[in-house]
Motif scaffolding. Structure first.
Motif, PDB file in Angstrom:
ATOM      1  N   ASN A  35     -30.463  43.023  24.875  1.00 33.34           N
ATOM      2  CA  ASN A  35     -30.171  42.909  23.717  1.00 33.34           C
ATOM      3  C   ASN A  35     -29.322  43.846  23.158  1.00 33.34           C
ATOM      4  N   GLN A  36     -29.914  45.042  23.030  1.00 35.39           N
ATOM      5  CA  GLN A  36     -29.368  46.311  22.528  1.00 35.39           C
ATOM      6  C   GLN A  36     -27.847  46.482  23.066  1.00 35.39           C
ATOM      7  N   ILE A  37     -27.564  46.178  24.150  1.00 34.62           N
ATOM      8  CA  ILE A  37     -26.316  46.389  24.957  1.00 34.62           C
ATOM      9  C   ILE A  37     -25.508  45.183  24.444  1.00 34.62           C
ATOM     10  N   LYS A  38     -25.857  44.026  24.119  1.00 36.76           N
ATOM     11  CA  LYS A  38     -24.994  43.078  23.768  1.00 36.76           C
ATOM     12  C   LYS A  38     -24.455  43.433  22.270  1.00 36.76           C
ATOM     13  N   GLN A  39     -25.521  43.528  21.261  1.00 32.08           N
ATOM     14  CA  GLN A  39     -25.194  44.162  20.039  1.00 32.08           C
ATOM     15  C   GLN A  39     -24.199  45.474  20.128  1.00 32.08           C
ATOM     16  N   ASN A  40     -24.450  46.475  20.899  1.00 33.20           N
ATOM     17  CA  ASN A  40     -23.608  47.762  20.763  1.00 33.20           C
ATOM     18  C   ASN A  40     -23.321  47.864  22.242  1.00 33.20           C
ATOM     19  N   PRO A  41     -22.320  47.452  22.857  1.00 30.00           N
ATOM     20  CA  PRO A  41     -21.967  47.981  24.261  1.00 30.00           C
ATOM     21  C   PRO A  41     -21.420  49.512  24.576  1.00 30.00           C
ATOM     22  N   GLN A  42     -21.335  50.127  23.336  1.00 30.58           N
ATOM     23  CA  GLN A  42     -20.891  51.425  23.444  1.00 30.58           C
ATOM     24  C   GLN A  42     -22.075  52.443  23.392  1.00 30.58           C
ATOM     25  N   ILE A  43     -23.459  51.830  23.374  1.00 23.64           N
ATOM     26  CA  ILE A  43     -24.796  52.291  23.143  1.00 23.64           C
ATOM     27  C   ILE A  43     -25.022  53.310  24.528  1.00 23.64           C
ATOM     28  N   THR A  44     -25.622  54.433  24.084  1.00 22.21           N
ATOM     29  CA  THR A  44     -25.979  55.499  25.193  1.00 22.21           C
ATOM     30  C   THR A  44     -27.250  55.148  25.863  1.00 22.21           C
TER      31      THR A  44
END
Length: 85
Positions: A35-44
């Motif tokens: 879910n977090q990756i879908k919301q922000n694909p640049q997340i580390t």
């Protein structure tokens, strides 16, 4: 006085008895990461670890076992992609 087997068996292991172990918690973390990756694909992975209060190695281990999630690019210029399953 030496402890008996009854004494040893009564020692708490620090794990609550009503908390399910294994699959459910892992599945919830996997879904949360996705879910977090879908919301922000640049997340580390570092940001994911901080947000989830989990260790960096835990986050990386969970991502590694999700073959539909992959990192494209290099270093800070890359992003995560999620393949349709």
């Amino acid at each position: 006085m030496r402890p008996t087997m009854d004494d040893i068996q009564d020692v708490s292991q620090g794990v609550p008895q009503d908390v399910p172990q294994g699959g459910t918690q892992d599945d919830n973390l996997d879904k949360w990461i996705e879910n977090q990756i879908k919301q922000n694909p640049q997340i580390t992975t570092e940001e994911l670890a901080t947000m989830s209060n989990k260790g960096l190695r835990t986050i990386k281990r969970h991502i590694a076992k999700m073959p539909h999630i992959r990192y494209v690019g290099s270093g800070y210029s890359g992003h995560w992609e999620i393949d349709n399953i």
